[in-house]
Scaffold this motif. Sequence first.
Motif, PDB file in Angstrom:
ATOM      1  N   TYR B  26      34.598  42.360  41.392  1.00 30.74           N
ATOM      2  CA  TYR B  26      35.629  43.147  41.752  1.00 30.74           C
ATOM      3  C   TYR B  26      35.769  44.181  40.583  1.00 30.74           C
ATOM      4  O   TYR B  26      35.627  43.789  39.384  1.00 30.74           O
ATOM      5  CB  TYR B  26      36.844  42.249  42.160  1.00 30.74           C
ATOM      6  N   SER B  27      35.882  45.549  40.691  1.00 33.76           N
ATOM      7  CA  SER B  27      36.231  46.355  39.646  1.00 33.76           C
ATOM      8  C   SER B  27      37.627  46.094  39.244  1.00 33.76           C
ATOM      9  O   SER B  27      38.625  46.170  40.071  1.00 33.76           O
ATOM     10  CB  SER B  27      36.202  47.949  40.164  1.00 33.76           C
ATOM     11  N   ALA B  28      37.861  45.766  37.782  1.00 36.18           N
ATOM     12  CA  ALA B  28      39.218  45.797  37.391  1.00 36.18           C
ATOM     13  C   ALA B  28      40.214  46.692  37.637  1.00 36.18           C
ATOM     14  O   ALA B  28      41.238  46.521  37.671  1.00 36.18           O
ATOM     15  CB  ALA B  28      39.156  45.136  35.910  1.00 36.18           C
ATOM     16  N   LEU B  32      44.018  47.286  34.548  1.00 34.74           N
ATOM     17  CA  LEU B  32      43.679  46.018  34.414  1.00 34.74           C
ATOM     18  C   LEU B  32      42.586  45.783  33.415  1.00 34.74           C
ATOM     19  O   LEU B  32      42.606  44.825  32.812  1.00 34.74           O
ATOM     20  CB  LEU B  32      43.446  45.131  35.723  1.00 34.74           C
ATOM     21  N   PHE B  35      44.011  45.884  29.914  1.00 36.63           N
ATOM     22  CA  PHE B  35      44.884  44.428  29.864  1.00 36.63           C
ATOM     23  C   PHE B  35      43.909  43.182  29.408  1.00 36.63           C
ATOM     24  O   PHE B  35      44.165  42.587  28.596  1.00 36.63           O
ATOM     25  CB  PHE B  35      45.601  44.334  31.274  1.00 36.63           C
ATOM     26  N   PRO B  60      49.803  45.190  33.935  1.00 30.71           N
ATOM     27  CA  PRO B  60      50.060  46.458  34.178  1.00 30.71           C
ATOM     28  C   PRO B  60      49.082  46.967  35.689  1.00 30.71           C
ATOM     29  O   PRO B  60      48.379  46.063  35.899  1.00 30.71           O
ATOM     30  CB  PRO B  60      49.327  47.375  33.082  1.00 30.71           C
ATOM     31  N   LYS B  61      49.793  47.961  35.972  1.00 31.57           N
ATOM     32  CA  LYS B  61      49.001  48.567  37.234  1.00 31.57           C
ATOM     33  C   LYS B  61      49.395  50.004  37.397  1.00 31.57           C
ATOM     34  O   LYS B  61      50.134  50.593  36.401  1.00 31.57           O
ATOM     35  CB  LYS B  61      49.379  47.914  38.638  1.00 31.57           C
ATOM     36  N   MET B 150      41.351  36.406  33.766  1.00 29.48           N
ATOM     37  CA  MET B 150      42.690  35.740  33.883  1.00 29.48           C
ATOM     38  C   MET B 150      42.499  34.448  33.259  1.00 29.48           C
ATOM     39  O   MET B 150      43.773  33.750  32.956  1.00 29.48           O
ATOM     40  CB  MET B 150      43.408  35.828  35.220  1.00 29.48           C
TER      41      MET B 150
END
Lengths: 386, 160
Positions: B26-28, B32, B35, B60-61, B150
């Motif tokens: 997954y690309s962050a 993100l 972050f 954040p987004k 995470m």
Amino acid sequence: MGKRAAIIGTGQTYCKSIRRDVNGQELINEAVTRALEDAELTIDDIDGVVIGNMDHFEGINYVDCWSIDGSGGFMKPTMKLCTGGTTGTTLGIGGYHMVASGMFEKLLVIGWEKNSESDTTGAIVTATDPILDRGVMAGALAGLAIEASEYAAAYGATSKDAARVSVRDRKHACNNPYAHLRKEVTIEEVLNSPVISDPLRLLDMCPRTDGACAVIYASEEVAEKICPQPAWVVKTANRHCYSRFADIKGQTSMLSLTTAAKELWAKTGIKEPLKEIDVVEMYQPYSWGGLIWFEDMGFCKKGEGPKYIWDGVTDMGGECPVNPSGGVISTNPIGATGLIRCAEVAHQIMGKAGDRQVPDVELALATGFGGCFWSDMILYSKNKPA
Amino acid sequence: MSKENEQEIELLTVHSRTDVEQVFRYSAGRYLNRFLVEMRDNARIMGVKCPKCGIVYAPPKEICDPCYAEMTEPVEVGPEGTIRNFTILRAPFVDPETGQAKPVPYAFGNVELDGAGSLIQNFLLTDDDSKIKVGARVKIEFHEERTGNMRDIKGFRLID
Ligand SMILES: [Zn+2]
């Protein structure tokens, strides 16, 4: 505005933890066959098929194609609608939209689930954000548990209050031959059942169920000609919220449901839902939802849910019976569950609900709940809308 | 097929292979990514502030959903915060990230870090589960070895 449309027939399968006797297609066929019988139609009368489930549960991604044997969709326009937990009510709303558009006359709508074929909680985790939410998230169970924790802290509702909701739904299920768990439970049994995710106990939660449901929508040109009492759609409302679980702040009430309810009551002129609605089938997969979400829809004030539940207002024979079918706490084939709500209230309106019939139903509400706390509501009526 | 026949024939379930792995990458994403890099390199939580409503999102987004506004101003939040909701998960289930049974029981909850307006979910760390309450104060703990994930967060430790 669209044309008017109504449910003219419904079919449900018998439900168990594992329907080992059938595969998915055969399960679907069982529901479709019953719906066609109920509507006194054959598959040749059907001009389109819409089907949905939680596709990550069975790991079958082209369910619209794969299910053709069972759905009867061979050489018919067929599509899938999958929105997680709300799949069944999305089917109920989407099917209505298709017929109300005037493009379809008799539409077959199918929701199904072979919940037994994978790990439910693990599969639900794959619906959450892959980078942020999967490390600690534990499916619907934990998502609901944290909602209950926040509501209880704000309003002082207790596990015993919630247990009364389980007692109601499990009692009602005894009247429903299609229910999965058809055995009454007591308050003590709920409170003594094992804690599975604080504060939720085993008997606060829905089971995992294999089952399917089909309904047939008909357009206003034909509904009354082929069905003695169609169940008309009055209005629908649905709301989605944030994509991240952690962004859902302030879970003492569900934002998507309060917003959808406000819209639905405004569209229909309903001022006092408790007095005006005759029966409700809620997508309420856990006992606390029978308190929190009943309040959120405006059936009573915030924090008063427990009082109404204890007073029997939502029991069979009460002012506004909720979940005469036994609800989701008794039966939860997830992709079918929302559509079962629609099928159940349609049969209430048609007078076909057997031992679970509520007398004189004119207005009936079906709701859907899904994943990241989003909400669907569909109001059905005995009377053709103006 | 008649119901009678079902009694005579053994009913099979055919299992899929469990020894195969399908890995997703997954690309962050722009928000993100910052972050995760800040968390890995500086052990701190960087959020982002909505220019319209002022809410700070951490993590954040790009977009504040209610405002549908693009967020641009980075803001550091935490390291302390308040538990807004929680559970102690006791039912066993298979973690789709690893294919292994999740080690239950574990406590987790959503925490509002000081300075943030959104929540962040992670494990709740304490020797005494009875201290876990809505409104209880916590402090974020990171692992020594961090990789930009995470899982760099050990959890939120309850503080008195
Ligand atoms: Zn904003």
